[in-house]
Motif scaffolding. Sequence first.
Motif, short mmCIF file in Angstrom:
data_model
loop_
_atom_site.label_atom_id
_atom_site.label_comp_id
_atom_site.label_asym_id
_atom_site.label_seq_id
_atom_site.Cartn_x
_atom_site.Cartn_y
_atom_site.Cartn_z
N PHE A 126 -5.05 -5.18 -4.34
CA PHE A 126 -4.69 -4.26 -5.39
C PHE A 126 -5.87 -3.49 -5.77
O PHE A 126 -5.97 -2.38 -5.99
N ASP A 127 -6.94 -4.10 -5.92
CA ASP A 127 -8.48 -3.40 -6.50
C ASP A 127 -8.60 -2.44 -5.59
O ASP A 127 -9.21 -1.28 -5.89
N THR A 142 -0.64 0.02 -9.56
CA THR A 142 -2.00 0.22 -9.21
C THR A 142 -2.04 1.90 -9.91
O THR A 142 -3.41 2.32 -10.16
N LYS A 157 -6.09 0.70 -6.04
CA LYS A 157 -6.57 1.37 -7.39
C LYS A 157 -7.79 2.49 -7.41
O LYS A 157 -7.75 3.37 -7.85
N GLU A 213 -1.17 -6.62 -11.84
CA GLU A 213 -2.02 -5.67 -10.79
C GLU A 213 -1.16 -4.82 -9.69
O GLU A 213 -1.88 -3.83 -9.07
N PRO A 259 -5.63 -9.85 -5.85
CA PRO A 259 -6.61 -8.66 -6.61
C PRO A 259 -7.50 -7.96 -5.55
O PRO A 259 -7.48 -6.57 -5.84
#
Length: 329
Positions: free
Chosen positions: A213-214, A245, A217, A242, A210
Motif C-alpha cells: 500500500f505504501d 491509497t 500511495k 491503508e 503496508p
Amino acid sequence: MSNLPLFDDRKIGNLSREVLSQKLSSLADEGIYIGTSSWKYEGWLGQIYTHERYQVRGRFSRKKFEQTSLAEYAETFPVVGGDFSFYQFPTADYWGRLFDGAPERLKFALKVPEEITVQVWPRHARCGPRAGARNPSFLDAELFGSGFAGALEPYHDRVAVLMFEFGAFPHASYPEGVEQFAADLNPFLRQLPQKFRYAVEVRNPEFLQPPYFDCLKANNTAHVFSSWSRMPSLAEQSAIPEAFTLDFSVCRALLRPGRSYAEAVRRFSPYAGVLYPYPEGRDALRSLLEKSRKDRKSAFIFVNNCFEGNAPESIAAVICGQIETLHQP
C-alpha cells in the motif's frame, strides 16, 4: 448531493432500464461510476439491449451486435471495463473504432496487456512456445509507454483508469514476500506517464500489507478491491484503512470467493440472469459506495457476469434494492 435516493429497500420485481440509467447517471455526477467488466453479451438482449437494433434482413446479426452494441450500452452505463486489452496491444486503428463507436460521455477502464504484468508465462495453450518461460517484458515501463499508453493519449480524457492485473505469484517468484514485490513495482510505477489514473490488482492475499500500500500511495496509484476466488472478500479488503491509497478507489466484483472462474462460466453462461445471489458481496459494494459518497471521493466500480450470473441485474440490485429480473420496457 443528488436528490435521488441511492438505495431502495423495497423488493422490486420489474425495473426499467431507464430507471437504472437515471440512478447510474446521478451517481456519475457525484464521481461514482458503475459499469460492467465488458459488454458483448447476447444474454443481455431484452434487458440492456433491444433485439431490433441488431437485425439484418430480419434476423439477429451477431456481427452487427458485436460491432455496434457499445453505443446502446452507453445509454445505461457511464463507464465500461475493457478486459480485451489484457491479451493484446490494440492498434491505433482499433482504438479509433472503439472510441468512435460510443458517445464521448462513456468512460473506459482498461486492463494493461499481460505482456507487462506476467513474470512467467503460464502453461496455457494460448501462450504457445513461451509457456513456462520468463517474460523479458515484465514491468517494462518503456514498452508500456510506447506500446500501450502512447496509442491511448488522444483519448486520455475518456480513460477512467488503467489497471495492472497481476496473477497470483508462486512463492518462488517472491520468496521474500511483499517487500520484494513492492521493490520491483516501485520503480516501474514511478516511470509511468502522468496523463492517466492507475490502479493495481494483486491476487496474492499476503501482499495486502503496508509495503504494498505504501508503494501505491507513493506513486499515485490505487489498489483494486477485487472479489476473486482466492482473495479476501471485498468487506475484508475495505476494512484495511491503508487500502484506500488515493482520492479515488477502484473495485472489480469478479467472483464470489471460493468459486473458480471456470466454474462460474460453466454455471452462469449465457449470463441471462442472476442465478446465485451473493448478498454479502452486494452489501460490500454498497458500503464502498456509501464510503465514497461520504468522503466525497470518486469511485470506479465494475461488476462481472461471473459475480452472480448477470452483471446488470447485480448492479441494479446493489443500487435499487433486491430484484429478481431487470426488464426493458
